[in-house]
Design a protein around this motif. Structure first.
Motif, PDB file in Angstrom:
ATOM      1  N   ILE A 134       0.841  -1.196   0.000  1.00  0.00           N
ATOM      2  CA  ILE A 134       0.000   0.000   0.000  1.00  0.00           C
ATOM      3  C   ILE A 134       0.875   1.244   0.000  1.00  0.00           C
ATOM      4  CG2 ILE A 134      -1.754   1.296   1.267  1.00  0.00           C
ATOM      5  CD1 ILE A 134      -2.764  -1.351   2.401  1.00  0.00           C
ATOM      6  N   TRP A 180      -7.204   0.726   1.320  1.00  0.00           N
ATOM      7  CA  TRP A 180      -7.177   0.713  -0.141  1.00  0.00           C
ATOM      8  C   TRP A 180      -8.519   0.247  -0.671  1.00  0.00           C
ATOM      9  CZ3 TRP A 180      -7.733  -3.510  -3.514  1.00  0.00           C
ATOM     10  CH2 TRP A 180      -7.538  -3.197  -4.867  1.00  0.00           C
ATOM     11  N   ALA A 232      -8.625   5.561  -5.900  1.00  0.00           N
ATOM     12  CA  ALA A 232      -7.398   5.778  -5.137  1.00  0.00           C
ATOM     13  C   ALA A 232      -7.487   7.076  -4.333  1.00  0.00           C
ATOM     14  CB  ALA A 232      -6.191   5.821  -6.068  1.00  0.00           C
ATOM     15  N   ASP A 244      -2.468   0.567  -4.549  1.00  0.00           N
ATOM     16  CA  ASP A 244      -1.810  -0.732  -4.474  1.00  0.00           C
ATOM     17  C   ASP A 244      -0.557  -0.612  -5.332  1.00  0.00           C
ATOM     18  OD1 ASP A 244      -0.902  -3.307  -4.679  1.00  0.00           O
ATOM     19  OD2 ASP A 244      -2.819  -4.193  -5.224  1.00  0.00           O
TER      20      ASP A 244
END
Length: 282
Positions: free
Chosen positions: A3, A193, A198, A266
């Motif tokens: 992450i 996440w 995002a 990610d």
């Protein structure tokens, strides 16, 4: 998964502010299922940054600047490797005894409505883990996960009455109900996440509850799931007040405007996608 986080807190002042002090709970620790590869806090103004630990074992940075300043940004960047533990938290140093987390706290007080809700939710169940999963599903269903009507000072009772809130609010409702059921439970701040986006408006919040024979187990009532490898744990407390990412004070400055920008990626999937794109273009 790996992450990657970029978290910016931007302050702007109507007039120059002096004597700026910021208490930052923005640095995660290693534990089973979470390894910090890199982490950095970068204020945009000159000042002093010192590290310490609070009574919960959280890493706390104190940033102070003399000023005068018309604006300031606290920028956090980092990468953390996470693995799936199915919500069970291990390898964490405990600073306080379990009964401490039965204490009532400012934002997580159970009013009559929450007490009734909790009792009805777990009726007929005596197993603590089963009770917690019932409570997780019930809070997720009863309170819509949506920004708008609540703020940082909203209590569990207020959010439950509105039937809407953000991660912080759903965590407070869960905590208030669980403590009414005499289950030690604590607030967790961090990041999550999400595959759909995002860019996020803020960090995330969930809870950890004490389960016999398992230890502390993470539950995310905002998403209605146990904590997964997509959750990056940063700080804990009785409620938001103990684990707030940023709290501060200043002298002067007039009206303050604060803007938060958070991006959670990610990193491994992102790198693979970039590699595939490069191969396609070659």
């Amino acid at each position: 998964m790996r992450i990657r986080v970029v978290h910016e807190t931007v302050y702007r002042y109507d007039s120059p502010a002096r004597g700026l002090i910021q208490m930052l709970r923005l640095t995660p620790r290693d534990h089973d299922g979470q390894h910090v590869r890199a982490w950095r806090i970068e204020p945009t103004v000159d000042g002093r940054l010192s590290r310490r630990e609070d009574g919960f074992g959280n890493v706390v940075h104190i940033f102070s600047a003399d000023g005068p300043e018309e604006a300031m940004t606290i920028r956090v960047t980092g990468e953390v490797e996470t693995t799936e533990t199915h919500g069970v938290m291990r390898g964490i140093s405990e600073w306080l005894p379990d009964p401490f987390y039965l204490r009532e706290s400012r934002f997580a007080v159970a009013d009559e409505a929450i007490r009734t809700f909790a009792d009805e939710t777990v009726a007929g169940s005596t197993d603590r883990l089963d009770r917690l999963h019932r409570l997780l599903a019930a809070v997720h269903q009863a309170v819509d996960y949506a920004p708008g009507p609540t703020g940082s000072a909203t209590t569990a009772a207020e959010a439950f009455a509105l039937r809407k809130g953000v991660g912080q609010d759903l965590a407070h409702v869960f905590i208030a109900a669980a403590r009414h059921l005499e289950i030690p439970v604590r607030y967790v701040s961090g990041y999550c996440w999400r595959p759909d986006t995002a860019v996020q408006e803020a960090g995330h919040a969930w809870v950890e509850a004490r389960v016999p024979d398992l230890g502390w187990v993470g539950f995310d009532p905002a998403h209605g799931i146990a904590v997964t490898e997509a959750h990056l744990r940063v700080a804990i407390g009785l409620d938001y007040l103990d684990a707030a990412p940023v709290r501060g004070s200043r002298t002067g400055g007039g009206t303050e405007t604060m803007t938060v920008r958070v991006r959670v990626d990610d990193a491994r999937a992102q790198a693979q996608a970039q590699q595939a794109q490069g191969q396609a273009q070659a």
